[in-house]
Scaffold this active site. Sequence first.
Site, short mmCIF file in Angstrom:
data_model
loop_
_atom_site.label_atom_id
_atom_site.label_comp_id
_atom_site.label_asym_id
_atom_site.label_seq_id
_atom_site.Cartn_x
_atom_site.Cartn_y
_atom_site.Cartn_z
N GLU A 161 -2.34 -7.96 -2.62
CA GLU A 161 -3.19 -6.76 -2.47
C GLU A 161 -2.42 -5.54 -2.93
OE1 GLU A 161 -4.91 -6.04 1.42
OE2 GLU A 161 -5.33 -8.17 1.68
N TYR A 191 0.81 -1.23 0.00
CA TYR A 191 0.00 0.00 0.00
C TYR A 191 0.84 1.27 0.00
CZ TYR A 191 -4.11 -2.86 0.52
OH TYR A 191 -5.11 -3.78 0.27
C1 GCO Z 1 -5.50 -5.85 4.44
C2 GCO Z 1 -6.60 -5.90 4.22
C3 GCO Z 1 -7.79 -5.49 3.54
C4 GCO Z 1 -8.07 -4.02 3.62
C5 GCO Z 1 -7.24 -3.27 2.65
C6 GCO Z 1 -7.53 -1.80 2.63
O1 GCO Z 1 -5.10 -7.06 4.38
O2 GCO Z 1 -5.02 -4.81 4.86
O3 GCO Z 1 -6.39 -7.22 3.81
O4 GCO Z 1 -8.72 -6.23 4.26
O5 GCO Z 1 -9.41 -3.82 3.32
O6 GCO Z 1 -5.91 -3.42 2.98
O7 GCO Z 1 -7.29 -1.23 3.87
#
Ligand code: GCO
Length: 460
Positions: free
Chosen positions: A373, A323
């Site tokens: 992700e 992220y």
């Molecule tokens: C994570 C999360 C997600 C969140 C996403 C956004 O693993 O952090 O798996 O469930 O929704 O990261 O915050």
Amino acid sequence: MRRRSVLTLGAVGAVAAAVRPSDALASAALPFPPGFGWGAATSAYQLEGAAKEDGRGPSVWDVFSHQPGRIRNGDTGDVAADHYHRYTEDLDIMRDLGLTSYRFSISWSRVLPTGRGTVNPRGVDFYHRLIDGLLSRGIAPVVTLFHWDTPQALQELGGWENRDCASWFADYAHTMFSAFGDTVPTWLTINEPKTVVDVGYTAGTHAPGKQDRRLANVVGHHLLLGHGLAVQALRATGGRSRIGAALSLSPTYPAADSDGARRQAVAADAEENRRWLDPLLLGRYPEDWLATQAADAPVRAAIKDGDLAIIGSRNDLLGVNYYGPTHVTATGSRVMRHPTSQATWQEIYPDGLFDLLTRVKRDYGDIPVSITENGMPTQNPLHDQDRVTFLRDHLTAAHRAIQAGVPLESYHLWSLMDNFEWAEGYTQRWGIIHVDFATQRRTLKASAEWYKTVIANNGL
Ligand code: GCO
């Protein structure tokens, strides 16, 4: 320049729908390797709803979300995106997008309502239908076993604070491996143990809502132990499925050109990344991280002889949730250096993904990597050009990492569709599919149309 490339892709996409992917491939300026997995990710509590149906037991998130003041607007995951009832429609959307991989999680308390003991056949049946529906549409299931929703019955026995939870988890994992066998090619054990430790047990703004850093680190060790035991349980079945964990990783950078900031960045790297990567992939905790734990810290007593050999059991792949980066000053403060999103914790820095992926290869070798992700929330409901830019820039960084030799095999954006964003409830929309939560109507956003074209072209 950016605008131009989006327009070009749009034109290619219109043609690509009518041609075979191999023909389309030649038109991608940044082609990905043949067979690259194009995916999207979700998790059970965030998407499924049907919280009390067909014998499902409560998880810590059911309890937490119903406590007043915990979740924005008092939202809960009781209904969420109602995926439990609408999964066929959702599978068709995935097929129409051209997804080749789909990451979802199993709700532990749907299949084992009290976390252990009696299996709930209706819960298992739901996942059979989901997995079969994916396979019949040519989509590979990537299944997470623990996405934060500890069964409440186990929480009442201490949950992950209790060392036994690692064994309960491995038993549950074994039950799932037996139920689904080789229909699941890829298993992920634990999702983001760091977030459980930092947010569920330190900040206390996620379930189970505790604020105890010392206890949090014990929880972190038990999560890793549960991972290792589950890996061993899979090996014991003799099946062909692969297994790994999904870690949230953040490249750390000094926020200033000083030795002090550089030292703090190394310390932050231990906390953010190496305390998870080293046990999983090297079978040891980093010395500098252990040194930060006081002599009487309970995590020291929690680490028993033999644990690290279990935790370090060979993994087949590493799931990376990316992220954003972490910047640290000489005094150890975290500061932002790049734009953020509606999620104020997020710093948008695509090059950080390149740095992270090449670093994993450099320090941990050629373990296959899946981006499990990557994404951002936006308040643009359907015309989410900001998300298109985000995804394109991150995929460009991923492509560069592949060129640099990183064995990156797949990419899962977060998220397939708008869903319950934990403490933020339904105020943050992370999906490429818009969900009207009043009607449960699904609508493709601009980012979904864009992603469809990328998939058809196997590249950007
Ligand atoms: C994570 C999360 C997600 C969140 C996403 C956004 O693993 O952090 O798996 O469930 O929704 O990261 O915050």
